[in-house]
Design a protein around this motif. Structure first.
Motif, short mmCIF file in Angstrom:
data_model
loop_
_atom_site.label_atom_id
_atom_site.label_comp_id
_atom_site.label_asym_id
_atom_site.label_seq_id
_atom_site.Cartn_x
_atom_site.Cartn_y
_atom_site.Cartn_z
N SER A 36 0.87 -1.18 0.00
CA SER A 36 0.00 0.00 0.00
C SER A 36 0.91 1.23 0.00
O SER A 36 2.04 1.16 -0.47
CB SER A 36 -0.89 -0.02 1.24
N ASP A 37 0.46 2.32 0.58
CA ASP A 37 1.33 3.50 0.70
C ASP A 37 2.36 3.35 1.83
O ASP A 37 3.19 4.21 2.03
CB ASP A 37 0.52 4.78 0.85
N ASP A 47 -4.06 -2.01 13.21
CA ASP A 47 -3.87 -3.26 13.94
C ASP A 47 -4.32 -3.15 15.39
O ASP A 47 -4.90 -4.09 15.94
CB ASP A 47 -2.42 -3.73 13.86
N ALA A 48 -4.08 -2.01 16.02
CA ALA A 48 -4.52 -1.82 17.40
C ALA A 48 -6.03 -1.85 17.50
O ALA A 48 -6.61 -2.50 18.39
CB ALA A 48 -3.97 -0.50 17.96
N GLY A 56 -8.84 -9.76 14.17
CA GLY A 56 -7.69 -10.11 13.35
C GLY A 56 -6.72 -8.96 13.20
O GLY A 56 -6.57 -8.13 14.08
N ASP A 57 -6.06 -8.92 12.03
CA ASP A 57 -5.06 -7.88 11.79
C ASP A 57 -5.18 -7.34 10.37
O ASP A 57 -5.95 -7.86 9.56
CB ASP A 57 -3.64 -8.39 12.08
N ILE A 58 -4.42 -6.30 10.11
CA ILE A 58 -4.52 -5.60 8.83
C ILE A 58 -4.21 -6.51 7.64
O ILE A 58 -4.83 -6.40 6.59
CB ILE A 58 -3.64 -4.32 8.85
N GLY A 59 -3.27 -7.43 7.81
CA GLY A 59 -2.91 -8.35 6.73
C GLY A 59 -4.03 -9.31 6.37
O GLY A 59 -4.14 -9.74 5.21
N GLN A 60 -4.86 -9.67 7.32
CA GLN A 60 -6.00 -10.54 7.04
C GLN A 60 -7.06 -9.81 6.21
O GLN A 60 -7.68 -10.40 5.35
CB GLN A 60 -6.64 -11.02 8.35
N HIS A 61 -7.26 -8.54 6.51
CA HIS A 61 -8.31 -7.78 5.85
C HIS A 61 -7.86 -7.15 4.53
O HIS A 61 -8.67 -6.99 3.62
CB HIS A 61 -8.85 -6.69 6.79
N PHE A 62 -6.58 -6.81 4.44
CA PHE A 62 -6.03 -6.14 3.26
C PHE A 62 -4.71 -6.80 2.90
O PHE A 62 -3.64 -6.22 3.08
CB PHE A 62 -5.83 -4.65 3.54
N PRO A 63 -4.76 -8.03 2.38
CA PRO A 63 -3.53 -8.80 2.20
C PRO A 63 -2.56 -8.19 1.18
O PRO A 63 -2.98 -7.77 0.10
CB PRO A 63 -4.02 -10.17 1.72
N VAL A 81 -11.52 -0.15 8.51
CA VAL A 81 -11.36 -0.79 9.82
C VAL A 81 -12.34 -0.16 10.82
O VAL A 81 -13.00 -0.87 11.58
CB VAL A 81 -9.90 -0.67 10.32
N GLY A 82 -12.43 1.16 10.81
CA GLY A 82 -13.37 1.84 11.71
C GLY A 82 -14.80 1.40 11.48
O GLY A 82 -15.56 1.17 12.43
#
Length: 158
Positions: A36-37, A47-48, A56-63, A81-82
């Protein structure tokens, strides 16, 4: 009910990339390398928030590797995420962050970064804290090879 989550991210610095932190493009000779950027600050916040919601985490949602997220704005991903944690019945109470890199100094950009992150999460900027530190020349960040960020998010059941 309140829940807390922690996030961490790190990226290498690379030529030919813009340096984007907290959604702000900073003047710098190199930028952060990533799919990404590569906005480490926003990634750590995502992630927090996801961790606090047990989502989960950012990698799961936006691999990484998924063409849909190539050069994506991390603020756009954070807004998603929000929305996701909102759909799970949570509201972000506050976010506290720390950016770890030697240069550039980010003090004059803190308010803009906080406003960007807050807007993505749909909260008041006063609920987002942006701090920065160096590593006094130690490690990958100290050698100017990359940057890292940590974040903590507190969620409340909506």
């Amino acid at each position: 009910m309140t829940r807390i989550g922690i996030g961490y991210d790190a990226h290498r610095l690379a030529a030919g990339r813009p340096l984007i932190l907290g959604g702000v493009t900073l003047p710098h000779a190199t930028g952060l390398e990533g799919w990404s950027d590569a906005d480490v600050l926003t990634h750590a916040v995502a992630d927090a928030v996801l961790g606090a919601a047990g989502a989960g985490d950012i990698g799961q949602h936006f691999p990484p590797g998924d063409a849909a997220f190539k050069n994506a704005s991390s603020l756009d991903l954070l807004a998603r995420v929000g929305q996701l944690v909102g759909d799970l019945g949570f509201a972000v109470a506050n976010v506290d962050t720390i950016l770890i890199m030697e240069t550039p100094r980010v003090g004059k950009y803190r308010d803009e970064m906080a406003a960007n992150i807050a807007a993505a999460l749909g909260i008041d900027a006063a609920r987002v804290s942006i701090k920065a530190t160096t590593t006094e020349g130690m490690g990958f960040a100290g050698r100017g090879e990359g940057a890292a960020a940590q974040a903590v998010a507190l969620l409340e059941k909506a």
